[in-house]
Design a protein around this motif. Structure first.
Motif, mmCIF file in Angstrom:
data_model
loop_
_atom_site.group_PDB
_atom_site.id
_atom_site.type_symbol
_atom_site.label_atom_id
_atom_site.label_comp_id
_atom_site.label_asym_id
_atom_site.label_seq_id
_atom_site.Cartn_x
_atom_site.Cartn_y
_atom_site.Cartn_z
ATOM 1 N N LYS A 41 0.809 -1.217 0.000
ATOM 2 C CA LYS A 41 0.000 0.000 0.000
ATOM 3 C C LYS A 41 0.849 1.276 0.000
ATOM 4 N N TYR A 47 -2.504 1.978 -6.496
ATOM 5 C CA TYR A 47 -3.667 2.840 -6.729
ATOM 6 C C TYR A 47 -3.869 3.218 -8.197
ATOM 7 N N ALA A 92 -9.942 5.889 -8.298
ATOM 8 C CA ALA A 92 -8.519 5.521 -8.258
ATOM 9 C C ALA A 92 -7.627 6.759 -8.372
ATOM 10 N N MET A 95 -7.655 8.490 -5.071
ATOM 11 C CA MET A 95 -6.830 7.770 -4.083
ATOM 12 C C MET A 95 -5.345 8.025 -4.336
#
Length: 481
Positions: A41, A47, A92, A95
Motif C-alpha cells: 500500500k 492505486y 482511483a 486515491m
C-alpha cells in the motif's frame, strides 16, 4: 456504502465488517484484482488505474482525509467531459492524489469477504455457504437463503396523529403486521399487484370513484369515527408510484415483498398500445385491465397468486375482500352487506351461475368446479375453518404446475375439501346484491338504480344515477336544437 447488487450473506453483516476492518482508517474497500493485494500500500502502483471497487466501501465520515478524498473523487468524475459511465477510475485517481499527499489510510477488503465472481468459474468463494460475507452480481441460487414472505403493515401518515411514517417502506417501524385478523374488527381489503400501468389506469380511478361517492379518507374517518377501515395489499414499487391522495384513503397498507415459490419482474410495463377490455368500445370498464395484461399470462398468474396470498392474510377480524373491478353502489355498503349476511358463518360469497343457488348447500355439487366468485368475499378471520379453507385454497393454487391464471377453480377445490371434512359454514350472496352482468343484456340487475349493491365489471355510465343520465340527455337535446 453498498451498490444495490452487493448482497450481504448475514443479518449481522455490519458488525462482522467493522469487526474485521474497524473505523480507525479513512476507508476500507475491495481491490478489483488479486494482483493489487501483492502490491504494498506504500507503492503508488497499488492505486494506479481502475484499482479498487466502489461497490462496497466503509467510509470514516468524521475524517478530514475521507472528506477531501470524496470531494476529489466527485470533482474528477463531474469534470470529465467524456461523461463517463464508470466511476471507479475517478476513485482511483483521487486515491492516488491523496496517497501522493501522504493523507490516505485505508484497508483492503479481502477477496473471500467481498466475492465479486459471478461467472460460475468454480471459485471457492462464489456463494454464501462457501464463506463469503458479500456477493456481488450474484444469481439468486448462490445465496442459498429461503426468504419467507414478509408482510409489513403501516398506517399512512394521514391516518395517525403526528407520526411520520412511509407507508410503502417495509421497514417502517411500529406498524409490523401481526397476522391475519389483527388490524381491526371490520374492514375492506384490496389486492393490487402486477403492472404499474394497470395500478395507475385501473385502480386509481376506482379510489377516485369511492371518494366521489362520499367515502372519506383515512384521517377523516379516524376523526369522524366513520364506518369500517380500509386496507391495501400491494408491492413496494406500486405503492411508491400511487398518488398521495390514493394512499391517504387507506388506514392500513400491507406490503408483500415476495411470495413463496413465485418469481416476478416488477418492471413490467406497457407493450404496444393500450385498450380497455369492454364489449361496448365507447364504455370503459371501471377497474378493469387492458389487453396487454390479458395477453401476459405470467403477469396474470402473479396477480392471482398475490390475490390468494392477500386473502390468506386478511387483516381484519371480519375482512371484506373485493376485486378492484367490484364497485359498491352505496357509501354504507359494508353495513348493508354485514346486515344481510352477518359475521357468524365462516365466509360469504357469490355463486358463479344461477344453478348453484338451486343445489342445496349440503350437497357436494354446490361446491364442485368453478362454482363461486372470489370478487366479493366476507371472511371471518377469527374462525379456524376460514383460515383452514384459505390455506387449502392457497396451497392448491401455488402447487399447480400449470401456473394458473384463474384462482376460482382452486377455491372450488378447497371448498370441496372443507365440505368433505364437514368443517365450514357459508352464505351465498344473492344475484341481485352482487350484479355480475356487464354485457348490457337487459338484466334487471345491471345497474345500481335497479337495486344492486355491487356492480362487477361495470361500465362507468351504469354507476351514474338515472336522473343524472336523463338530465344529460336533455342537455344534449338542447345543444342539438
Amino acid at each position: 456504502f453498498m451498490d444495490v447488487d452487493t448482497i450481504p450473506c448475514h443479518a449481522d453483516f455490519v458488525k462482522r465488517l467493522l469487526g474485521k476492518y474497524g473505523t480507525e482508517v479513512d476507508m476500507s474497500l475491495h481491490p478489483k484484482s488479486e494482483r493489487r493485494y501483492a502490491i504494498p500500500k506504500d507503492d503508488p502502483e497499488h492505486y494506479i488505474g481502475n484499482s479498487h471497487n466502489s461497490a462496497l466501501v466503509v467510509l470514516n465520515m468524521a475524517s478530514a482525509n475521507t472528506e477531501e478524498l470524496l470531494r476529489k473523487y466527485h470533482y474528477i468524475f463531474f469534470s470529465d467531459e467524456k461523461r463517463p459511465t464508470k466511476d471507479q477510475p475517478s476513485l482511483a485517481k483521487a486515491m492516488l492524489y491523496m496517497f501522493e499527499k501522504g493523507k490516505l489510510s485505508h484497508n483492503d477488503i479481502a477477496d473471500d469477504v467481498f466475492c465479486k465472481d459471478w461467472k460460475d468459474s468454480g471459485s471457492q468463494y462464489n456463494s454464501c455457504s462457501a464463506g463469503c460475507e458479500f456477493l456481488h452480481k450474484v444469481d439468486d441460487s448462490r445465496l442459498k437463503v429461503e426468504s419467507p414472505s414478509k408482510a409489513i403493515a403501516q398506517s399512512p401518515p394521514t391516518a395517525t396523529t403526528n407520526e411520520k411514517c412511509d407507508p410503502c417502506n417495509p421497514s417502517c417501524s411500529s406498524r409490523t403486521f401481526k397476522g391475519p385478523g389483527t388490524m381491526g374488527d371490520l374492514g375492506v381489503l384490496y389486492s393490487v399487484s402486477g403492472s404499474m400501468d394497470w395500478s395507475m389506469d385501473a385502480f386509481v380511478p376506482v379510489i377516485a370513484h369511492l371518494q366521489q361517492m362520499g367515502i372519506p379518507n383515512a384521517a377523516e374517518r379516524l376523526t369522524e369515527g366513520f364506518g369500517p377501515r380500509w386496507a391495501l395489499a400491494t408491492e413496494p414499487q406500486i405503492c411508491y408510484r400511487l398518488p398521495e391522495e390514493v394512499k391517504a384513503f387507506f388506514d392500513v397498507i400491507v406490503i408483500f415483498e415476495n411470495l413463496p415459490g413465485e418469481r416476478h419482474n416488477p418492471t413490467y410495463g406497457r407493450q404496444g398500445g393500450r385498450r380497455r377490455l369492454r364489449y361496448n368500445p365507447g364504455a370503459p370498464i371501471l377497474g378493469e385491465g387492458g389487453l396487454d395484461e390479458l395477453k401476459n399470462e405470467p403477469l396474470r398468474h402473479w396477480a392471482k397468486a398475490f390475490k390468494v396470498h392477500s386473502m390468506l392474510n386478511g387483516p381484519f377480524k371480519t375482512t371484506i375482500f373485493m376485486d378492484v373491478d367490484t364497485i359498491p353502489c352505496h357509501v354504507d355498503f359494508v353495513q348493508r352487506l354485514i346486515g344481510m349476511y352477518g359475521t357468524d358463518v365462516d365466509f360469504s360469497m357469490h355463486p358463479k351461475n344461477d344453478k348453484i343457488y338451486e343445489i342445496p348447500k349440503d350437497q357436494i355439487a354446490h361446491y364442485e368446479g368453478n362454482s363461486h366468485n372470489s370478487a366479493l368475499v366476507i371472511l371471518n378471520m377469527e374462525s379456524p375453518n376460514t383460515k383452514a379453507l384459505l390455506q387449502k385454497y392457497h396451497d392448491i393454487f401455488y402447487n399447480d404446475p400449470k401456473r394458473p391464471i384463474k384462482d376460482q377453480p382452486s377455491l372450488g377445490d378447497a371448498m370441496v375439501y372443507m365440505f368433505q371434512h364437514g368443517r365450514f359454514t357459508h352464505n351465498d350472496i344473492a344475484d341481485n346484491i352482487f350484479c355480475k352482468d356487464w354485457k348490457g343484456s337487459g338484466s334487471q340487475y345491471n345497474s345500481c338504480n335497479a337495486g344492486c349493491h355491487f356492480m362487477h365489471k361495470v361500465e362507468q355510465a351504469r354507476l351514474t344515477p338515472v336522473k343524472e343520465q336523463e338530465k344529460k340527455k336533455q342537455e344534449e337535446k338542447k345543444k342539438q336544437k
